[in-house]
Scaffold this active site. Structure first.
Site, PDB file in Angstrom:
ATOM      1  CG  HIS A  15      39.676  37.257  44.748  1.00  0.00           C
ATOM      2  ND1 HIS A  15      41.162  37.455  45.041  1.00  0.00           N
ATOM      3  CD2 HIS A  15      39.266  37.387  43.653  1.00  0.00           C
ATOM      4  CE1 HIS A  15      41.328  37.486  43.818  1.00  0.00           C
ATOM      5  NE2 HIS A  15      40.392  37.597  42.803  1.00  0.00           N
ATOM      6  CG  HIS A  17      37.865  38.722  38.816  1.00  0.00           C
ATOM      7  ND1 HIS A  17      38.814  39.643  38.528  1.00  0.00           N
ATOM      8  CD2 HIS A  17      38.357  37.788  39.860  1.00  0.00           C
ATOM      9  CE1 HIS A  17      40.018  39.090  39.075  1.00  0.00           C
ATOM     10  NE2 HIS A  17      39.782  37.987  39.658  1.00  0.00           N
ATOM     11  CE  LYS A 100      44.964  40.661  43.181  1.00  0.00           C
ATOM     12  NZ  LYS A 100      43.886  39.744  42.734  1.00  0.00           N
ATOM     13  CG  HIS A 137      47.818  37.010  41.131  1.00  0.00           C
ATOM     14  ND1 HIS A 137      46.802  36.426  40.676  1.00  0.00           N
ATOM     15  CD2 HIS A 137      48.725  36.453  40.788  1.00  0.00           C
ATOM     16  CE1 HIS A 137      47.086  35.521  39.957  1.00  0.00           C
ATOM     17  NE2 HIS A 137      48.301  35.162  39.981  1.00  0.00           N
ATOM     18  CG  HIS A 175      43.992  33.702  43.883  1.00  0.00           C
ATOM     19  ND1 HIS A 175      45.194  33.874  44.020  1.00  0.00           N
ATOM     20  CD2 HIS A 175      43.239  34.681  43.397  1.00  0.00           C
ATOM     21  CE1 HIS A 175      45.535  34.856  43.135  1.00  0.00           C
ATOM     22  NE2 HIS A 175      44.455  35.368  42.735  1.00  0.00           N
ATOM     23  CG  ASP A 248      40.082  34.648  41.543  1.00  0.00           C
ATOM     24  OD1 ASP A 248      39.830  35.517  41.035  1.00  0.00           O
ATOM     25  OD2 ASP A 248      41.106  33.716  41.072  1.00  0.00           O
TER      26      ASP A 248
HETATM   27  O1  DOR Z   1      42.030  32.772  36.689  1.00  0.00           O
HETATM   28  C1  DOR Z   1      41.979  34.027  37.035  1.00  0.00           C
HETATM   29  N1  DOR Z   1      41.200  34.824  36.445  1.00  0.00           N
HETATM   30  N2  DOR Z   1      43.004  34.553  37.651  1.00  0.00           N
HETATM   31  C2  DOR Z   1      43.229  35.714  38.070  1.00  0.00           C
HETATM   32  O2  DOR Z   1      44.147  36.115  38.669  1.00  0.00           O
HETATM   33  C3  DOR Z   1      42.512  36.708  37.118  1.00  0.00           C
HETATM   34  C4  DOR Z   1      41.153  36.131  36.666  1.00  0.00           C
HETATM   35  C5  DOR Z   1      40.475  36.898  35.719  1.00  0.00           C
HETATM   36  O3  DOR Z   1      40.428  38.160  35.966  1.00  0.00           O
HETATM   37  O4  DOR Z   1      39.934  36.338  34.796  1.00  0.00           O
HETATM   38 ZN    ZN Z   2      41.047  36.983  40.895  1.00  0.00          ZN
END
Ligand code: DOR
Ligand code: ZN
Length: 348
Positions: A15, A17, A100, A137, A175, A248
């Protein structure tokens, strides 16, 4: 027994980003230096909703990690309008590993997310057939539901009915932050697994308020009370194969975090495997690290385990206060703190 060194099969991050543009170029190599693969979240602006967009995004990521063997595992962002044909195209693409589900409004760039999961039933039917996992999520967005209860309520109102309608659909509950979520996954069948972040293992909600408001410890789902943190730690000590590593890691510029309306997201890719190793060591569970980090994820996704290994050494090092994020600044998780495990061959 205390170890001063540990070698494990190379881990994956299930997971992550990575963002796009300058931010992508600033953060991608942090992940590629430790993980062989990562599941790439599609919540760009605009979101990655089609196979065509995913190809373009994949090319950007591959350019950013040029010179490494890192393999991005792409995902599509499910919307009310995702068609069964898009699911078929995703399956045929081979590089798209999952879809997702962001309930609309639940988190960063989720405005285009799903307003009612029943609107997705045709797409979910096709995913179940194709064996494509749904990554969730798991929070309700009803403003009347207390933010600390949103995961628990999601299980009752959305997840259970969904699993009833699609008993063979593979699901990753992303998460997880609560004892309820951990228990639910433990008690359910083989089709559901969960990821656990380093921050939900290391902290509880006190960390957001200790000595003043701490925006760099704010993420979604929000940190919960100590008893939930303890439940997650118990899960990793148990060695259950239904739980695996998903950082995450979610970079945001310092100016966006330290703001009157700060964004949710904790960047941990700079030291992810080192932080997890410290946590497992602290829990006297180093013998459970490899399955959590390197086996349970690929086994659930039906992908091969990695061939290479990494070595971590018990050695103190200090996490920098800041990194750069394009022309902006990024404050990493545990900025300025000393970690006692270090990836071998890594100069930071
Ligand atoms: O804290 C988070 N940041 N939770 C999420 O689900 C998305 C992520 C983000 O993309 O910044
Ligand atoms: Zn995330």
């Amino acid at each position: 027994m205390t170890s001063s060194q540990i070698t494990i099969t190379q881990p994956d991050d299930w997971h992550l980003h990575l963002r796009d543009g300058d931010a992508l170029n600033s953060v991608a190599l942090f992940t590629a230096r430790q993980f062989a693969r990562a599941i790439i979240m599609p919540n760009l602006n605009p979101p990655v909703t089609t196979v065509v967009q995913a190809v373009e995004y994949l090319d950007q990521i591959l350019a950013a990690v040029d010179g490494t063997d890192f393999e991005p595992l792409m995902t599509l962002y499910l919307t009310d309008n995702t068609s069964p044909d898009e699911i078929i195209a995703a399956r045929k693409s081979c590089f798209i590993k999952a879809l997702k589900l962001y309930p609309a409004g639940a988190t960063t760039n989720s405005d285009a997310g799903v307003t009612d999961i029943r609107l997705c039933d045709d797409a979910l039917e096709e995913m179940q057939k194709a064996g494509l996992p749904l990554l969730i999520h798991g929070e309700v967005t009803d403003p009347l539901v207390d933010i600390f209860d949103r995961e628990k309520v999601f299980i009752e109102t959305t997840l259970q009915p969904l699993m009833h309608r699609f008993p063979e659909l593979k699901i990753v509950f992303e998460h997880i932050t609560t004892k309820e979520a951990a228990d639910f996954v433990l008690q359910s069948g083989d089709h559901i697994a969960a990821t656990i972040t380093p921050h939900h293992l290391l902290f509880n909600r006190n960390a957001m308020f200790q000595g003043g408001l701490q925006p760099h410890n704010y993420c979604l789902p929000v940190l919960k009370r100590d008893s939930h943190q303890q439940a997650l730690l118990e899960i990793i000590r148990s060695g259950s194969n239904k739980f695996f590593l998903g950082t995450d890691s979610a970079p945001h510029a310092k100016t966006k975090k330290e703001s009157a309306c700060g964004c949710a997201g904790i960047f941990s890719a700079h030291a992810a495997i080192e932080i997890y190793t410290s946590i497992f060591d602290q829990q006297n569970a180093l013998d459970k690290l490899e399955s959590f980090a390197s086996f349970n994820g690929p086994d659930f996704y039906g992908l091969p385990r990695n061939n290479k290994t990494i070595t971590l050494i018990k050695e103190d090092w200090q996490i920098p206060e800041e990194y750069s994020l394009g022309t902006e600044t990024l404050v990493p998780f545990l900025a300025g703190q000393t970690l006692n495990w270090k990836l071998a061959g890594n100069s930071h």
